[in-house]
Design a protein around this motif. Sequence first.
Motif, PDB file in Angstrom:
ATOM      1  N   ILE A  93      10.083  -3.864  -7.673  1.00 46.62           N
ATOM      2  CA  ILE A  93      10.735  -2.730  -7.011  1.00 46.62           C
ATOM      3  C   ILE A  93       9.737  -1.584  -6.866  1.00 46.62           C
ATOM      4  N   ILE A  94       9.726  -0.953  -5.702  1.00 46.76           N
ATOM      5  CA  ILE A  94       8.821   0.170  -5.436  1.00 46.76           C
ATOM      6  C   ILE A  94       9.431   1.434  -5.998  1.00 46.76           C
ATOM      7  N   PHE A  95       8.730   2.046  -6.985  1.00 50.27           N
ATOM      8  CA  PHE A  95       9.169   3.317  -7.576  1.00 50.27           C
ATOM      9  C   PHE A  95       8.824   4.489  -6.669  1.00 50.27           C
ATOM     10  N   ALA A  96       7.621   4.453  -6.091  1.00 50.56           N
ATOM     11  CA  ALA A  96       7.144   5.577  -5.300  1.00 50.56           C
ATOM     12  C   ALA A  96       6.377   5.045  -4.085  1.00 50.56           C
ATOM     13  N   ASP A  97       6.559   5.720  -2.965  1.00 52.24           N
ATOM     14  CA  ASP A  97       5.854   5.398  -1.725  1.00 52.24           C
ATOM     15  C   ASP A  97       5.482   6.721  -1.085  1.00 52.24           C
ATOM     16  N   ARG A  98       4.189   7.041  -1.136  1.00 50.33           N
ATOM     17  CA  ARG A  98       3.703   8.321  -0.618  1.00 50.33           C
ATOM     18  C   ARG A  98       2.489   8.089   0.289  1.00 50.33           C
ATOM     19  N   PRO A  99       2.189   9.054   1.140  1.00 50.63           N
ATOM     20  CA  PRO A  99       0.924   8.956   1.890  1.00 50.63           C
ATOM     21  C   PRO A  99      -0.239   9.007   0.897  1.00 50.63           C
ATOM     22  N   ALA A 100      -1.226   8.152   1.089  1.00 54.96           N
ATOM     23  CA  ALA A 100      -2.394   8.146   0.202  1.00 54.96           C
ATOM     24  C   ALA A 100      -3.266   9.350   0.528  1.00 54.96           C
ATOM     25  N   LYS A 101      -3.841   9.899  -0.507  1.00 55.36           N
ATOM     26  CA  LYS A 101      -4.695  11.094  -0.318  1.00 55.36           C
ATOM     27  C   LYS A 101      -6.124  10.697  -0.090  1.00 55.36           C
TER      28      LYS A 101
END
Length: 101
Positions: A93-101
């Motif tokens: 399960i994906i906990f977090a999905d953010r744009p990569a820095k």
Amino acid sequence: MSFIVTVMLVSNLTNPIPPGIDPNKPAPIYDSPDLYGATPSVIALDPSTIRAKLYSLGFKPITSMRFVGGRWKIQAVYQGELRALEVNPDNGIIFADRPAK
């Protein structure tokens, strides 16, 4: 609630702090290396299974995958954008999905 139970609860709330305990010192926090696992647990999914789940969701290609703090930290491309993911190793399960820095 009965009168006796009420008296017992109230008396427990009003007991003084036992001798030898510093009320200003914070309670100890359990801090163990197993809470921040450096390797997946024995019940964790294989990295290839995690990759397959992410591929099926459209995360292609996966550019990096490392296990840190008990979670998979993954960078993958989704619809042309590089994303930073945190994934549960036990079920994918994906906990977090953010744009990569």
